[in-house]
Write an enzyme that holds these catalytic residues in place. Structure first.
Site: not given
Length: 298
Positions: A38, A66, A80, A171
């Site tokens: 992203d 992540y 987000d 997300r």
């Protein structure tokens, strides 16, 4: 020049922007990344150069790790913190309830991709439709959350690490956790720590890339094409059979030494005198074996 750069993608750049920077620096058009990150996220972005672009299809399936932050009490249209708030709730929840819900999201499951994504619907990207105020039905996809560990809970924010399969939207994971808690939630931070064998601690910044000359980039920063392919069985090809590989001809069993863990229809790495030459598909039929050429890197 050929190989793979482990780039530390900064925020406020798309993955394609990073590829463009690399192209300009090394003056090569054949450059591609192995999986979109992203624009506002940071972290590991493997970038393949030259003949290494041939292995992108194999790296896109790599597991990812992540570090993310979830903010409870606000849901957004993009899932987000860079989107518009669409609902707000007072956060009245105890830590044990948060931990319990997180535990439910481990393992194999179905996840519905967000509207703000690059997936296509009838030839148009979902985020383009979302910007037009349209929402279409999306098919849920099978994903796997291998590990999901809360690091810290402060007020309405939860910092956590997650290891997941290809196609997982962090997300959406945050959004879905918020839905189960009945509070709404969005992702407020994201960093990719690992992409397959590539790790954040070994990545280089775009500043480091731009400051280095081409010789240093090739000697210090570029990983060999076969570096991320160690999960494929290795096959040592006898020198006399190199000519068959270069001409795309299948190898007969007298032309190579088989590894013990090779199975029928495996994709295998082919080496001649310890030099990585090609990828092939191993076949075993009626007691005879051969390798059909797939991709040549020499």
């Amino acid at each position: 020049m050929k190989g793979i750069l482990n780039i530390l993608k900064p925020p406020n750049m798309t993955s394609h922007d990073v590829v463009s920077v690399v192209r300009r620096k090394i003056n090569m058009k054949k450059v591609g990344h192995t999986g979109t990150l992203d624009p506002m996220a940071v972290g590991v972005l493997p970038v393949c150069i030259g003949k290494a672009t041939k292995i992108i299809e194999y790296l896109q399936n790599d597991t990812k790790v992540y570090r993310a932050e979830l903010t409870l009490g606000q849901a957004t249209d993009t899932q987000d913190r860079w989107g518009n708030i669409i609902s707000e709730n007072d956060v009245k929840v105890i830590e044990n309830d948060i931990i319990d819900v997180f535990n439910r999201f481990r393992g194999e499951q179905l996840q519905t991709p967000p509207m703000y994504s690059a997936l296509k619907y009838k030839g148009k990207k979902l985020y383009e439709l979302a910007r037009e105020g349209k929402e279409v039905e999306r098919e849920a996809r099978k994903i796997t959350i291998f590990s999901l560990n809360i690091l810290k809970i402060i007020d309405n924010r939860v910092l956590f690490d997650v290891k997941c399969s290809k196609g997982t939207y962090i997300r959406t994971l945050c959004h879905d956790i918020g839905q189960v808690l009945g509070l709404g939630a969005h992702m407020s931070f994201l960093a990719r720590l690992e992409s397959g064998v590539f790790k954040l601690k070994d990545s280089i910044t775009l500043e480091e890339l731009n400051e280095a000359d081409l010789d240093r980039i090739e000697e210090e920063y570029i990983h060999d094409i076969d570096y991320p392919l160690q999960f494929m069985p290795r096959v040592n090809v006898k020198p006399f059979a190199l000519k068959f590989i270069l001409n795309g001809v299948s190898l007969r069993e007298n032309g190579f030494d088989l590894c013990d863990d090779t199975l029928n229809k495996d994709i295998v790495r082919l080496y001649v005198e310890n030099k990585f030459i090609a990828l092939g598909i191993y076949h075993s039929e009626e007691g005879k074996s051969f390798i059909k050429m797939k991709k040549l890197f020499s």
